[in-house]
Design an enzyme around this catalytic site. Sequence first.
Site, PDB file in Angstrom:
ATOM      1  N   GLU A 139       0.819  -1.210   0.000  1.00 59.68           N
ATOM      2  CA  GLU A 139       0.000   0.000   0.000  1.00 59.68           C
ATOM      3  C   GLU A 139       0.852   1.259   0.000  1.00 59.68           C
ATOM      4  O   GLU A 139       1.825   1.366   0.753  1.00 59.68           O
ATOM      5  CB  GLU A 139      -0.920   0.012   1.229  1.00 59.68           C
ATOM      6  CG  GLU A 139      -1.865   1.200   1.261  1.00 59.68           C
ATOM      7  CD  GLU A 139      -2.820   1.161   2.442  1.00 59.68           C
ATOM      8  OE1 GLU A 139      -3.781   1.948   2.449  1.00 59.68           O
ATOM      9  OE2 GLU A 139      -2.600   0.341   3.364  1.00 59.68           O
ATOM     10  N   GLU A 236     -12.879   2.632   3.718  1.00 61.47           N
ATOM     11  CA  GLU A 236     -11.918   2.780   4.815  1.00 61.47           C
ATOM     12  C   GLU A 236     -11.837   4.263   5.168  1.00 61.47           C
ATOM     13  O   GLU A 236     -10.860   4.948   4.864  1.00 61.47           O
ATOM     14  CB  GLU A 236     -10.532   2.234   4.424  1.00 61.47           C
ATOM     15  CG  GLU A 236      -9.624   2.089   5.635  1.00 61.47           C
ATOM     16  CD  GLU A 236      -8.150   1.984   5.282  1.00 61.47           C
ATOM     17  OE1 GLU A 236      -7.425   1.322   6.041  1.00 61.47           O
ATOM     18  OE2 GLU A 236      -7.726   2.564   4.273  1.00 61.47           O
TER      19      GLU A 236
END
Length: 260
Positions: A139, A236
């Site tokens: 990520e 998220e």
Amino acid sequence: MQLIANLSLMFTEVPFLERFSAAGRAGFAGVEIQFPYEWSVEEISRAAGELPIVLINVPASDERGGNGRATDGAARAAFAEGVEQAVRYASELGVSKVNVLAGPPPIGQDDATTARVFSDNVSLAAKRFERIGVETMLEVINPFDMPGFWLDSLDKFLRFYAGQGDPRLRLQFDLYHMARTEADLVEAVRRAGDLIGHVQFADNPGRHEPGTGQLDFKAAFAALRAVHYDGAVGAEYRPAGRTEAGLGWMKEAPTWFGRA
């Protein structure tokens, strides 16, 4: 695309193990959890029931992932132990993707060492996760929210991926983080292309629910469809108020995914 909820940030009005049923009632098709290790596999499995758990992170040295172990040359053994813990949770909970957070390297460690340590650790993780049929995610996190995070731009990920030469690796593409680091989010999706293995989102600025900022979700998801991404999409974000009160965007979400 399948809409899932991140239970580390959402539905925090209730205890963690109650968030699974809250997400299911709200209409989410699955969930993701940043760090599930405070609870046993048995507790999580009972709470989740039939709701799929799509993604978890490899353990970090703090629960924000701010002090990741993957770039720390002195923490190789701790990282390897964390990978084995993630392997057990992923295997027993049916998780299909695990995210390896780079974190910031320790102060004083030079960049060449950091790159080598991260490369070795990522290779170790990808090898272990492949054995249980789990994909390895990396990520990019923006340097404004998390200063010093080593993998802090799409360009840096693409350079690392090219140097690693490991087709098992995929990019965890968070629309919020990318909107903060890339001049053109749609172009960033195009550049990442089929390397995208998981998608997360929050509005920008603020990292709250869609509609609280200026991010063009319709354009971003059209770009994702154009590169043939059809996997899970994780909400998220940090709700601006109570989670349920801010879910009005879910009525529009099917249009982002190209549905009526």
